[in-house]
Design an enzyme around this catalytic site. Structure first.
Site, short mmCIF file in Angstrom:
data_model
loop_
_atom_site.label_atom_id
_atom_site.label_comp_id
_atom_site.label_asym_id
_atom_site.label_seq_id
_atom_site.Cartn_x
_atom_site.Cartn_y
_atom_site.Cartn_z
N CYS A 1 0.81 -1.22 0.00
CA CYS A 1 0.00 0.00 0.00
C CYS A 1 0.85 1.27 0.00
CB CYS A 1 -0.96 0.01 1.17
SG CYS A 1 -0.15 -0.11 2.76
N ASP B 1 -8.11 5.69 -2.31
CA ASP B 1 -7.25 4.58 -1.92
C ASP B 1 -6.78 3.84 -3.16
OD1 ASP B 1 -5.87 2.58 -0.76
OD2 ASP B 1 -7.48 1.89 0.55
N HIS C 1 -2.24 0.54 7.24
CA HIS C 1 -2.56 0.89 5.86
C HIS C 1 -2.22 2.36 5.64
CE1 HIS C 1 -4.37 0.18 2.03
NE2 HIS C 1 -5.34 1.06 2.20
#
Lengths: 305, 691
Positions: free
Chosen positions: B424, B484, B468
Site C-alpha cells: 500500500c 485509496d 494501511h
C-alpha cells in the site's frame, strides 16, 4: 485383663450360675473402688455372690444381717472398760473387714444405715474421738429387698449415691435352675473355694484402672450424657458430678476387664445402667432401667455438629 | 535466656515455593545470570533445610552480595531505575533466603516476596499475569500462615487451603478499594518501557515500513461502537498525515511559519478559527464509539473521518486527527464522535496549498512528472484526472505484494513503469506524487484499515497487520476527499483484509506457527474468546482511570467530592466487614468437628443413604455389626474402618495423624465400593432389627 482376674471371674461364675454379666459388673465395681448394691428378692444368690467374691479375691470377709433393732455400735464397734488394765478397749465391729456384706441393709433404721454409709464414704471410722482407718481394700456389698416389702426403711437418694453400682441378679434361666437344683448347695461350694488372687494383686489391678485412657472424645460423650440427664426433662433430678466421675471410673474398670487400656463408648454404655439407675428417677415415674435406656438412646455417641 | 524464635520447619515448603514463584516472571525477563542465580540460591537453601549443607557465613554472603551488585551494574549499567532495580531486588531477595535464621527473617522474606510479586505489574498487566500473581500470592500467604502455626507436623496443604480462603475473603474488599479509592496521578513517573521500542506507525514512512508492520499480529486497538458497526470499506482509521516528501520518504512535518497552537487544539486552549468552523458545520455524528488502545509509546490516536473526543488530554489537529498530549505508555481509552468530512466552503490557506503540492526541487522521477502534466492537461478537471489515474492502476499489470523488489533513486518512476509490484505504501506514495505533480493538493494518511469483528463482544479488533496508508486530495468545492489506490489494485484488501488479498497473489502475511494456526477453526474461536476477555480487562480494569472513576462515581454519588468518596468507601467497606464479621460469629457459634468426626458422619450418612437403619447412639462396633448384616461384602472393610476409627478417637496417642487420616478415608471409600447388596442374601431388615 490379667489372667488371674479372668480366672477369678470364671471361678465365681462356677458358683453363681448364669450371671456372668452381673459377676463382671461386680468385679468391675470392686476394681473401680466402688461399693455395690444388690437389689433383689431374698434367695436369689446375693450372699453366695458376695461370699464367692470374698473367697476368690482372698479378702477378709464379714457379714452383717441388718435388723430394725440394730445400733451403729453393732457395726462400727464399741469401747469396753477392761477392769484389769483399767482402760477402755475397742472392740472392732464387723466394718473392720476387707469385704463387708451388709445383708438387707434397708431393714435397719436410718441411723444405723447412716453409720455404715459414712464409713463407706470416708473409709475410716471415728470412735471415741479417734479416727481409725478401715483396711485396704475395703468393699461393701449391700443387699436390699425391694422397697415394696413390709418393714423396710428405704435408702434415701443421697445415700444411694454412695454406691457406685446397683445390680440385680434376677431369676435364673430354666437350664441354670436345673443345674442349680441337681447340684449341691451353692453356699457350701463358696466356702470351699480357693483364693485365685491375692489382695495385693487386686490392689495392683485397682491401681491400673486409673491409668486406663479416656480420650477427649470419650469424655465429651460422658459429659453430653450427664448434661442430657439434666437438661432434657426426662428425669426429676439430673446426674450429679459424682455420678459422672463414677460412670467414667466404672467404664475404665470395664475396659480393663475387657483387656483394653483405653475406654470406648461401649464401656460407658454397658455400665451406664448399673451406675445411674439408682441415682435418677424418671419424671414420668416409670422404671429407672427404662429411663437410663432413654438417656442412652438420646445422646449421640459421636458429635454430629 | 532469650528465646530464639525459630522458623517452623513445616513453613519451608511454601516459603521456598513462594520465593520461586515470585521471582519466576523476572527470571524470564531479566538477564541470564539472574535466571541461573536465583534457582541455584533457592536450591542451596533447600539443601540447607535438608541438613545437607550448613548456613553460609558472613564471609560467603558478603562477596555474594557484591557479586550481585556487580552483575546488575554489568547488565544494566546502573543499579537505579525500575529494570535494574528489580533485577537487584530479585537477586537480593534470593540471597536473603540464605540468611533466614529466625522468625523475623522469615517475615522479611515474605514481605520481600510480596513486593517482588508486585513489581511484576511494572512489566505486564494482562489478565494472565494478574491471575498468576494472585495464585503466587496464595502460596506466599500460605508461608505466612505456616510460620504462625504453632502446631507441628501439620500438612502444608492445610496452610495453602487456609491461605486460599483468606485471599478469597479479601477479594470483595479489594474490589471496593479498586472502585472507590481515589485514583491519583503517579507521584513519580517510572519510565519502565523506555528501552521498549515504540510500536505501530511512526511519524514518517519510507518504502517497506508498512509492509514490515504487516507481519505483526499484535493488537493495535479495539473499538466498541454505539450502534451499527460500519462496513469494512468505511473502516479507515486515520492516525497521521504525511505532508512532506523528500523524494524517498514521506514525513509528518509543518512549514516553519505555522504555529503549533493554531494547528493543534486542546479543550483548554482558545479555539482556532478552523476549529470553530468545523463545530459550526458538523451535523449529527455518524458514529459514536470507544477506542481502547494498547501501549504505543507515541501520541497518535486513531479515529474515523472527522473525530471529536471527550477527553481533556486529547486534542484535534487541523489535518483532522486526534493527538494525545503525552505518549501512550499504558492502555488508554477514549470516546469518539465521528462526523462526515465537511464540504469545505472556504479554500485552502496559502501555505496549505503550497505545502500540499510541494515536490522536491531538484527534480527526480521525470517520467512520472511528465505523464502527470500530460494527463492533467488532457483532463477536464482534477476529478477526471484522478479517475483516469485510478483506472490506470486498476487496469495495468500492478501486483499487490508484501515482498516488493527494492527501488533505486527514482522510486516513483521505477515503481510505476518498471517493477509494478508493491504494497500500500508504494501505491499511496506514487499516487500522491502523481497528484502533486499535477498541481492537486494531496497528502498521505497513515492508519489502519479494516479490523476483525469479534462477535462475542461485538467489538472490532484492529491488529498491526491492518496497518494501511492511503491518500487525501483537495478538490475544489469538496474539500479533502479520500482516495485509496490500493483499493484500485487489490479491492479484496479493503473488503476482506490483508490475508485474503495476499492469498490472491499466493502470499501470506503471517509466517510460521501463527500463520498456520490462524487456519484452525478451534484456535480461531479460542483467540476470539481470549480477545474478548482481554478487551473486558482493558476496558474495566486497566482503563479505569481517574476520569473514568469520576464518571462512574458521579453516576452514584451525584457530585463527586472527597467527603462523599470517603463516606461511600466507609459505607461499602463497613457493610462488607460487617457481613464477614457476622459470618465469622455464626461459624464460631457452632463447635467445629474434628476430621475423624466428620469422617464418621460421612460414613454414617453413606450407610443411611443405602438403607442401613442407624441411630445416633450406636457405637462404631454396633454400626459395623448392623451394616455388615445388610452388606456382607463390606463386612471386612467395615471392621477395619471401625478399628481404625476407634484407634483415632479413643486410643492414647496418635503418632501419625496424616497416615491415619488417609487410611480412615481410604477405608471409608473401600466400604463405599463394597456396598453391593447381594439379591439372594438380602436379609429382611425388620428381622434384623429384632435381632
Amino acid at each position: 485383663m490379667s489372667t488371674t482376674i479372668s480366672r477369678a471371674i470364671t471361678a465365681v461364675s462356677s458358683v453363681v450360675l448364669g450371671k456372668d454379666e452381673q459377676i463382671r459388673l461386680a468385679v468391675a465395681c470392686m476394681l473401680a473402688r466402688g461399693h455395690l448394691l444388690i437389689e433383689d428378692l431374698p434367695g436369689m444368690g446375693k450372699t453366695t455372690l458376695a461370699h464367692a467374691l470374698a473367697r476368690v479375691f482372698s479378702l477378709d470377709y464379714r457379714r452383717v444381717q441388718f435388723t430394725s433393732d440394730m445400733l451403729p455400735a453393732d457395726i462400727l464397734g464399741v469401747s469396753i472398760y477392761d477392769p484389769d488394765t483399767r482402760q477402755f478397749q475397742l472392740r472392732q465391729g464387723p466394718v473392720f473387714a476387707q469385704l463387708l456384706l451388709a445383708d438387707e441393709v434397708n431393714r435397719a433404721t436410718p441411723k444405723t444405715q447412716g453409720a455404715l454409709l459414712e464409713a463407706m464414704e470416708e473409709r475410716q471410722v471415728t470412735l471415741d474421738g479417734v479416727s481409725r482407718p478401715l483396711p485396704e481394700p475395703f468393699f461393701v456389698i449391700a443387699t436390699q429387698n425391694p422397697v415394696t416389702q413390709a418393714g423396710t426403711f428405704p435408702l434415701p437418694e443421697s445415700q444411694l449415691d454412695r454406691f457406685l453400682m446397683r445390680i440385680s441378679l434376677g431369676y435364673p434361666s430354666a437350664e441354670t435352675e436345673l443345674a442349680l437344683l441337681s447340684g449341691s448347695d451353692r453356699r457350701d461350694h463358696a466356702s470351699t473355694m480357693k483364693p485365685e488372687i491375692s489382695s495385693a494383686e487386686l490392689m495392683q489391678q485397682m491401681a491400673l484402672v486409673g491409668k486406663v485412657h479416656a480420650s477427649a472424645d470419650l469424655i465429651d460423650y460422658v459429659q453430653r450424657l450427664l448434661a442430657h440427664s439434666r437438661d432434657s426433662g426426662l428425669f426429676v433430678v439430673g446426674l450429679s458430678p459424682r455420678a459422672g466421675l463414677g460412670l467414667l471410673r466404672a467404664a475404665r474398670a470395664w475396659a480393663l476387664l475387657a483387656g483394653r487400656d483405653y475406654v470406648t463408648p461401649e464401656d460407658v454404655q454397658v455400665v451406664l445402667g448399673p451406675v445411674t439407675a439408682h441415682r435418677i428417677q424418671a419424671s414420668t415415674g416409670g422404671a429407672s432401667a427404662t429411663s437410663t435406656q432413654q438417656l442412652l438412646e438420646a445422646v449421640p455417641v459421636v458429635r454430629r455438629s | 535466656m532469650a528465646r530464639v524464635y525459630q522458623v517452623p520447619r513445616h513453613a519451608f515448603p511454601w516459603l521456598l515455593a513462594g520465593a520461586l514463584l515470585a521471582s519466576l516472571p523476572h527470571l524470564w525477563r531479566g538477564p541470564l545470570w539472574l535466571a541461573v542465580a536465583v534457582p541455584v540460591l533457592l536450591g542451596w537453601r533447600t539443601l540447607i533445610q535438608r541438613g545437607l549443607l550448613a548456613m553460609p557465613g558472613k564471609l560467603i554472603r558478603f562477596p555474594l552480595l557484591l557479586a550481585v551488585v556487580g552483575a546488575t551494574l554489568y547488565s544494566h549499567g546502573t543499579v537505579l531505575g525500575p529494570e535494574a532495580g528489580v533485577t537487584l531486588l530479585v537477586a537480593a531477595f534470593a540471597l536473603k533466603m540464605l540468611e533466614m535464621f529466625r522468625l523475623r527473617d522469615a517475615y522479611v522474606a515474605i514481605i520481600l516476596a510480596s513486593f517482588v510479586l508486585a513489581t511484576t505489574f511494572l512489566f505486564s498487566r494482562d489478565p494472565l499475569t494478574t491471575l498468576y500473581i494472585g495464585s503466587a500470592l496464595v502460596v506466599v500467604m500460605a508461608a505466612l500462615v505456616g510460620i504462625n502455626d504453632p502446631e507441628s507436623g501439620v500438612s502444608p496443604w492445610r496452610h495453602l487451603r487456609q491461605s486460599g480462603v483468606m485471599v478469597l475473603q479479601a477479594l470483595p474488599l479489594m474490589l471496593v478499594f479498586f472502585v472507590l479509592v481515589p485514583r491519583m496521578p503517579p507521584l513519580w513517573n517510572l519510565q519502565v518501557n523506555q528501552q521498549q521500542a515504540k510500536t505501530g506507525m511512526s511519524d514518517s514512512m519510507s518504502p517497506g515500513e508498512i509492509s514490515r508492520l504487516s507481519r505483526q499480529s499484535g493488537i493495535a486497538f479495539r473499538v466498541e461502537f454505539d450502534g451499527e458497526v460500519p462496513p469494512p470499506a468505511q473502516r479507515y482509521w486515520r492516525g497521521l498525515t504525511y505532508g512532506w516528501f523528500d523524494g524517498r520518504r514521506w514525513s509528518q512535518a509543518l512549514p516553519p511559519e505555522v504555529r503549533q497552537q493554531e494547528y493543534l487544539h486542546f479543550a483548554n486552549g482558545p479555539p482556532p478559527e478552523w476549529y470553530e468552523q468545523l463545530l459550526a458545520e458538523r451535523g449529527e455524528p455518524d458514529w459514536r464509539y470507544r477506542v481502547v488502545m494498547e501501549r504505543t509509546g507515541q501520541q497518535w490516536l486513531y479515529a474515523l473521518s472527522v473525530p471529536f473526543s471527550n477527553r481533556q488530554e486529547v486534542g484535534l489537529a487541523r489535518d483532522l486527527r486526534l493527538v494525545r498530549r503525552t505518549d501512550i505508555e499504558s492502555t488508554f481509552d477514549y470516546q469518539v464522535d465521528s462526523y462526515q468530512m465537511p464540504v469545505a466552503r472556504q479554500g485552502l490557506a496559502d501555505w496549505e496549498r503550497r505545502f500540499y503540492t510541494s515536490l522536491p526541487q531538484q527534480g527526480g522521477n521525470p517520467r512520472a512528472r511528465q505523464m502527470a502534466s500530460e494527463w492533467r492537461a488532457g483532463a477536464s478537471g482534477d476529478a477526471a484526472y484522478i479517475t483516469r489515474l485510478l483506472l490506470w492502476f486498476n487496469q495495468e499489470e500492478f501486483y499487490y505484494t508484501l515482498e516488493p523488489p527494492l527501488l533505486g533513486e527514482n522510486t516513483v518512476d521505477e515503481f510505476l513503469f518498471r517493477t509494478r509490484r508493491g504494497f500500500c505504501e508504494h501505491y499511496a506514495s506514487s499516487f500522491a506524487f502523481m497528484l502533486r505533480a499535477a498541481g492537486i493538493p494531496a497528502r498521505i494518511v497513515a492508519g489502519y484499515q479494516g479490523g476483525e469483528l469479534n462477535p462475542l463482544g461485538n467489538h472490532l479488533l484492529v491488529r498491526q497487520y491492518d496497518a494501511h496508508v492511503w491518500v487525501e486530495a483537495w478538490l475544489q468545492g469538496q474539500g479533502w476527499v479520500e482516495f485509496d489506490p490500493t483499493g484500485a489494485v487489490a479491492p479484496t484488501r479493503i473488503e476482506q483484509g490483508l490475508d485474503a488479498a495476499l492469498a490472491e497473489y499466493g502470499e501470506s502475511a503471517l509466517t510460521g506457527l501463527a500463520g498456520a494456526l490462524r487456519g484452525v477453526p478451534l484456535f480461531a474461536r479460542l483467540s476470539l474468546l481470549a480477545d474478548y476477555i482481554e478487551f473486558g480487562w482493558a476496558k474495566w480494569v486497566l482503563g479505569y482511570s481517574q476520569q473514568n472513576q469520576l464518571e462512574f462515581l458521579s453516576r452514584w454519588l451525584g457530585k463527586v467530592t472527597p467527603q462523599r468518596m470517603v463516606m461511600a468507601l466507609a459505607a461499602v467497606g463497613g457493610v462488607i466487614m460487617l457481613a464477614m464479621l457476622l459470618w465469622m460469629l455464626w461459624r464460631v457459634r457452632r463447635p467445629r468437628l474434628v476430621w475423624w468426626q466428620r469422617e464418621h458422619r460421612r460414613m454414617t450418612q453413606m450407610l443411611s443413604r443405602r438403607g442401613v437403619p442407624l441411630a445416633p447412639h450406636l457405637t462404631t462396633a454396633q454400626i459395623v455389626q448392623i451394616a455388615s448384616q445388610y452388606f456382607p461384602a463390606a463386612s471386612q472393610p467395615l471392621q477395619d474402618w471401625q478399628r481404625c476409627y476407634d484407634t483415632i478417637a479413643y486410643r492414647k496417642e496418635i503418632t501419625e495423624p496424616m497416615v491415619l487420616r488417609r487410611q480412615l478415608r481410604g477405608l471409608r471409600r473401600r466400604v463405599g465400593r463394597r456396598l453391593i447388596r447381594p439379591m439372594s442374601l438380602n436379609p429382611n431388615p425388620d428381622q434384623q432389627r429384632e435381632a
